[in-house]
Design an enzyme around this catalytic site. Structure first.
Site, PDB file in Angstrom:
ATOM      1  CG  ASN A  39       1.489 -10.602   4.369  1.00  0.00           C
ATOM      2  OD1 ASN A  39       1.791  -9.341   4.607  1.00  0.00           O
ATOM      3  ND2 ASN A  39       0.643 -10.773   3.184  1.00  0.00           N
ATOM      4  CG  MET A  67      -1.834  -1.258   1.358  1.00  0.00           C
ATOM      5  SD  MET A  67      -2.940  -1.250   2.778  1.00  0.00           S
ATOM      6  CE  MET A  67      -3.456  -3.166   2.868  1.00  0.00           C
ATOM      7  CB  SER A  68       3.683   2.178   0.825  1.00  0.00           C
ATOM      8  OG  SER A  68       4.734   1.350   0.840  1.00  0.00           O
TER       9      SER A  68
END
Ligand code: 8IG
Length: 266
Positions: A231, A207-208
């Site tokens: 993960n 998310m970045s």
């Protein structure tokens, strides 16, 4: 360039001036953005000369997530200077794109020639282990947005420096590379979305980083990107994804990553 973007760059120049005055410097050589799980590695980058809370610095927002530290550090790396950004502002916080790339633009305004972007990510290759760092070779922007507005047609054919990736592999030949795919978040993906990413050619999800890399590239900054696989992506293990797992994997890998980053620079 749009008026909006030029005003955002002015804000970054003001943040840079604020840091110059506070720290008594004129320039930095490079900058690091340390994502979740990379806090301990950050401590191995060199000698901390100064540290401030981000929310004191013009244009920076306080951190939104536990385990993300909202600090800016000036670090001495054998006589060269680095602006180390602990934690970042994410698109999913809902403040728009400008705060997401403000730190990168501030580094650019301070003269940084190199940007090291780190993050924690989900991995799509079943051969990857949790806690393994992976070099970002390229990216796919699935945020449907950009830090750039107006007719500024930036070339992204070599966004992630081949030279810096080679330097990392000389230091640690076991390092693999992958294509990082940025989603807006904050929800993790569905298994169907991970299957989509796989078919699109993505190896990592997060998310970045992508929007920051675009902003840096527009400033002609050389970029190294490294993901810590914390993960396996949704649907790959049969277990649900948890943020705690992410932080724990980071702690465990901190030493290896800190040494990698400190050594690649020298
Ligand atoms: I850590 O599996 C981390 N960040 N989008 N998906 C997305 N972001 C992540 C993931 C993941 N793991």
């Amino acid at each position: 360039m749009s008026e909006q973007q030029s005003s955002d760059l002015t804000k970054a120049a003001q943040a840079a001036d604020w840091l110059r005055a506070k720290w008594g410097i004129t320039e930095v050589d490079r900058s690091y953005v340390m994502g979740s799980g990379w806090g301990k590695a950050a401590d191995l980058l060199g000698k901390t000369l100064h540290e401030v809370d981000k929310d004191e610095v013009p244009g920076f927002l306080a951190p939104a997530v536990a385990g993300h530290h909202g600090k800016l550090r000036l670090v001495d790396q054998n006589g060269s200077l680095a602006l180390v950004q602990l934690g970042r502002t994410h698109l999913y916080e809902g403040h728009g794109v400008a705060p997401v790339v403000h730190g990168v633009r501030t580094a650019g305004a301070l003269g940084a020639k190199t940007l090291i972007l780190t993050n924690a990510a989900g991995g799509l290759k079943s051969t990857w282990q949790v806690g393994q760092p992976v070099l970002i070779r390229d990216h796919i922007n699935l945020t449907a947005t950009s830090p750039l507005t107006g007719p500024e047609f930036i070339d992204l054919t070599q966004t992630y420096s081949p030279t810096l990736r080679e330097a990392c592999k000389r230091y640690d030949s076991s390092l693999d590379e992958g294509v990082y795919t940025q989603f807006r978040g904050p929800q993790y993906e569905t298994p169907a979305e991970i299957e989509m990413v796989r078919r699109l050619g993505g190896d990592l999800v997060g998310m970045s980083t992508v929007l920051e890399a675009i902003a840096a590239k527009a400033l002609n900054i050389e970029i190294l990107g490294i993901s810590l696989v914390t993960n396996l992506a949704a649907g790959m293990t049969g277990e649900p994804l948890s943020h705690k797992e992410v932080l724990a994997a980071g702690e465990a890998a901190a030493d290896r990553m800190g040494r990698l980053l400190a050594n690649v620079v020298s």
